[in-house]
Design a protein around this motif. Structure first.
Motif, PDB file in Angstrom:
ATOM      1  N   MET A  59       0.957  -1.143  -0.248  1.00  0.00           N
ATOM      2  CA  MET A  59       0.080  -0.634   0.081  1.00  0.00           C
ATOM      3  C   MET A  59       0.722   1.198  -0.339  1.00  0.00           C
ATOM      4  N   THR A  60       2.538   0.898  -0.235  1.00  0.00           N
ATOM      5  CA  THR A  60       3.299   2.129   0.119  1.00  0.00           C
ATOM      6  C   THR A  60       3.129   2.819  -1.158  1.00  0.00           C
ATOM      7  N   GLY A  61       2.651   2.423  -2.306  1.00  0.00           N
ATOM      8  CA  GLY A  61       2.731   3.304  -4.050  1.00  0.00           C
ATOM      9  C   GLY A  61       1.260   3.693  -3.336  1.00  0.00           C
ATOM     10  N   ASP A 120      -0.417   4.912  -1.159  1.00  0.00           N
ATOM     11  CA  ASP A 120      -0.306   6.030  -0.137  1.00  0.00           C
ATOM     12  C   ASP A 120       0.513   7.211  -0.554  1.00  0.00           C
ATOM     13  N   ASP A 121       1.549   6.905  -1.453  1.00  0.00           N
ATOM     14  CA  ASP A 121       2.500   7.879  -2.059  1.00  0.00           C
ATOM     15  C   ASP A 121       1.889   8.395  -3.095  1.00  0.00           C
ATOM     16  N   ARG A 127     -10.511   8.345  -0.544  1.00  0.00           N
ATOM     17  CA  ARG A 127      -9.728   6.865  -0.339  1.00  0.00           C
ATOM     18  C   ARG A 127     -10.129   6.136  -0.830  1.00  0.00           C
ATOM     19  N   TYR A 152       2.923  11.898 -10.807  1.00  0.00           N
ATOM     20  CA  TYR A 152       3.034  11.135 -10.776  1.00  0.00           C
ATOM     21  C   TYR A 152       3.764   9.901 -11.625  1.00  0.00           C
ATOM     22  N   LYS A 189       7.319   7.685 -11.593  1.00  0.00           N
ATOM     23  CA  LYS A 189       7.648   6.482 -11.531  1.00  0.00           C
ATOM     24  C   LYS A 189       7.374   5.536 -11.969  1.00  0.00           C
TER      25      LYS A 189
END
Length: 168
Positions: free
Chosen positions: A1-3, A5-6, A25, A76, A80
């Motif tokens: 979930m880090t991506g 969250d970013d 979200r 983004y 990325k």
């Protein structure tokens, strides 16, 4: 979930209050979840809601600009996934409709249905590279016949400034 969250940290400021920010979200997580159908009821249930009203409020009532969120997403994606071997993919998708009030709906060819149907046509742009892929833009195709009938456009909330554009 880090991506996730970013990404969401980048777009969170587009939602002026905490409630629509949380709802957006949850909506995004629902869209990415293995939910069989992606409609208001199923997305609401995936978010733990008892009904679709909150998701409908997000899409219909809260003040946020979808184009600004799209621009944040593009930035983004470039950051990325950007790559010299990346490509843009343009595709149209038909959304079969029963009525005639939804913006742009009329009898027209739908590749989704494989024939002429009463439908809307959405044109989508995706970016793909060896680093990943993402949907980065969308536009509803408005046939000339729709734009010639400004009263009908007004009833469907199509701005008076809307002008005809070919699908590409």
């Amino acid at each position: 979930m880090t991506g996730l969250d970013d990404l969401f940290a980048r777009v969170a400021g587009r939602f002026g209050r905490v409630e629509p920010r949380r709802r957006a979200r949850a909506y995004l997580i629902g869209l990415l979840a293995p939910v069989e159908r992606k409609n208001g009821w199923q997305l609401a249930e995936a978010a733990g809601d008892n009904g679709p009203e909150g998701m409908q409020r997000l899409l219909n009532s809260y003040a946020w600009d979808a184009d600004e969120v799209r621009d944040d997403l593009r930035a983004y994606v470039v950051e990325k996934l950007g790559d010299a071997d990346g490509v843009l993919i343009v595709d149209e998708t038909g959304f079969v409709k029963k009525g005639d009030r939804s913006a742009g709906v009329q009898r027209q060819y739908s590749g989704t249905a494989g024939r002429i149907e009463n439908c809307q046509i959405g044109v989508f742009v995706a970016y793909a590279s060896p680093r990943g892929r993402a949907l980065i833009d969308r536009e509803l195709y408005l046939p000339k016949s729709w734009l010639a009938d400004r009263e009908r456009c007004a009833r469907a909330a199509i701005p008076a400034s809307a002008a005809f554009a070919t699908k590409p």
